[in-house]
Design an enzyme around this catalytic site. Structure first.
Site, short mmCIF file in Angstrom:
data_model
loop_
_atom_site.label_atom_id
_atom_site.label_comp_id
_atom_site.label_asym_id
_atom_site.label_seq_id
_atom_site.Cartn_x
_atom_site.Cartn_y
_atom_site.Cartn_z
N CYS A 84 11.61 -10.96 -17.88
CA CYS A 84 10.78 -9.75 -17.78
C CYS A 84 11.47 -8.55 -18.41
O CYS A 84 10.82 -7.69 -19.02
CB CYS A 84 10.43 -9.47 -16.32
N HIS A 334 12.15 -7.13 -10.67
CA HIS A 334 11.24 -7.38 -11.78
C HIS A 334 11.14 -6.14 -12.66
O HIS A 334 11.04 -5.02 -12.16
CB HIS A 334 9.86 -7.76 -11.24
#
Length: 400
Positions: A84, A334
């Site tokens: 990510c 994330h």
């Protein structure tokens, strides 16, 4: 047996059809890479042109893992495991017109290295797919292969700032002497002086050091300007700890940075990860820092104690266009990105394979000054309390 034979024949036919579609898809993208380059060099460089692919090509298995393209016109990136941070960074680079132009202008030399191991070549192809693909998302597999990664490496959690430094320095090393490296050095690198001074003797010595990004402390800082002031503060060492002067004697020493020149594209890193020395563990700092849509950093360039050495106001004005955000704790989390498209001034959220518009209210909230935020929250609390009191009165409830 006849049923199995027929099933096997159908499977072979399906596989052959899929292979044919994949070959056509590759030919389509390769043929249109030149189109992407010509689009990038046009006046509309700020607006990535979305070219619709043939419906037959866009409907096959390889066109985005059955995911439809976002109505924003932008293509997402597949998360290979824990990539990510890479996806957020790549989308930021793609949405930076100057870098996208430099990548499209890059001329690959097969005599120097193979295409599959050329980071710049893989970025070029990836950008072409981001611009031309009709898929919902595409993979960064070719790029990570050029890093020398295996599938296992894609599952290792890494930091986006580390990726930024490693990738750019790798491109500089592999593509030395090219216009791409010239662009990176001219548009992304700034220069500051690493200064050591002996205030009691009125002496100082310095050396020029280029920087790719600025690491800003955020403890006890509420606005971005506070972070810059803290960055420029000297580290003070007593005579026992200080450095030696030319005579060999230790002196009271001040060590600090002084900005000499800021780059056209300025990358800032808020140091949200720290060590709790009492418990010996890594922690994440979650306090908010206000960063305005536009900021003049001229006051932080040159010798701040001698205004005559500083540039005029308005010399270093920057507009915010990208935020790489980490959601989670110190050990995991994330990454996603908020990026503004220069063509329409619209902000978008790039979250791996998902690309969505950010509504005006959300944009205003994350660009809101702390004083305005407190005022808004007070008004919201008043309205909420008034609503609660009205509800209690209507229901005949008294007291708390």
């Amino acid at each position: 047996r006849e049923a199995l034979s027929a099933s096997g024949a159908r499977t072979m036919m399906d596989m052959n059809a899929l292979k044919g579609q994949l070959k056509s898809r590759r030919a389509y993208v390769d043929a249109n890479s030149k189109i992407a380059s010509s689009v990038a060099t046009s006046k509309a460089i700020n607006a990535p042109k979305v070219v619709k692919a043939d419906k037959k090509l866009s409907s096959n298995y390889f066109s985005g893992m059955f995911k439809e393209k976002s109505d924003t016109g932008f293509v997402g990136l597949k998360n290979q495991g824990n990539t990510c941070y890479l996806n957020s960074f790549i989308q930021t680079l793609y949405m930076t017109p100057e870098f996208r132009q430099a990548i499209y202008n890059f001329k690959f030399d097969p005599a120097k290295e193979k295409a599959e191991y050329s980071m710049a070549k893989q970025l070029q192809e990836l950008f072409a797919r981001l611009q031309l693909s009709n898929a919902g998302m595409i993979t960064t597999g070719g790029l990570t292969k050029s890093f020398g990664w295996t599938q296992r490496d894609a599952f290792v959690q890494q930091d986006v700032n580390e990726m930024f430094n490693v990738m750019f320095r790798a491109i500089e090393s592999r593509c030395e002497g090219t216009d791409l490296v010239k662009h990176i050095k001219e548009d992304w690198y700034g220069m500051h002086d690493d200064v050591v001074s002996f205030p009691e003797k009125g002496m100082e010595r310095s050396r020029q050091v280029p920087f790719l990004n600025v690491f800003l402390e955020l403890k006890k800082c509420k606005v971005l300007g506070d972070c810059f002031r803290k960055y420029l503060l000297p580290s003070i060492f007593s005579k026992k700890e200080g450095l030696r002067d030319e005579s060999g004697e230790r002196q009271l020493t001040h060590k600090f940075f002084r900005f000499k020149d800021l780059p056209p594209i300025l990358s800032l890193t808020l140091k949200r990860f720290d060590i709790n020395w009492n418990y010996g563990r890594r922690i994440k700092l979650n306090n908010s820092v206000f960063f305005p849509p536009s900021i003049d950093l001229s006051e932080f360039v040159g010798n701040t104690e001698n205004p005559e050495t500083q540039p005029k106001k308005g010399t270093y004005v920057y507009d915010l266009y990208a935020l790489l955000i980490h959601r989670g704790g110190a050990l995991s989390g994330h990454y996603f990105a908020y990026i503004k498209n220069f063509a329409d001034d619209q902000w978008y959220c790039f979250d791996d394979s998902n690309v969505t518009k950010i509504d005006k209210e959300t944009v205003e909230k994350f660009l809101e000054h702390p004083a305005d935020r407190k005022k808004r929250e007070r008004e919201e609390n008043k309205k909420r309390d008034a609503h609660i009191e009205a509800t209690k009165k209507a229901m005949g409830i008294t007291g708390d």
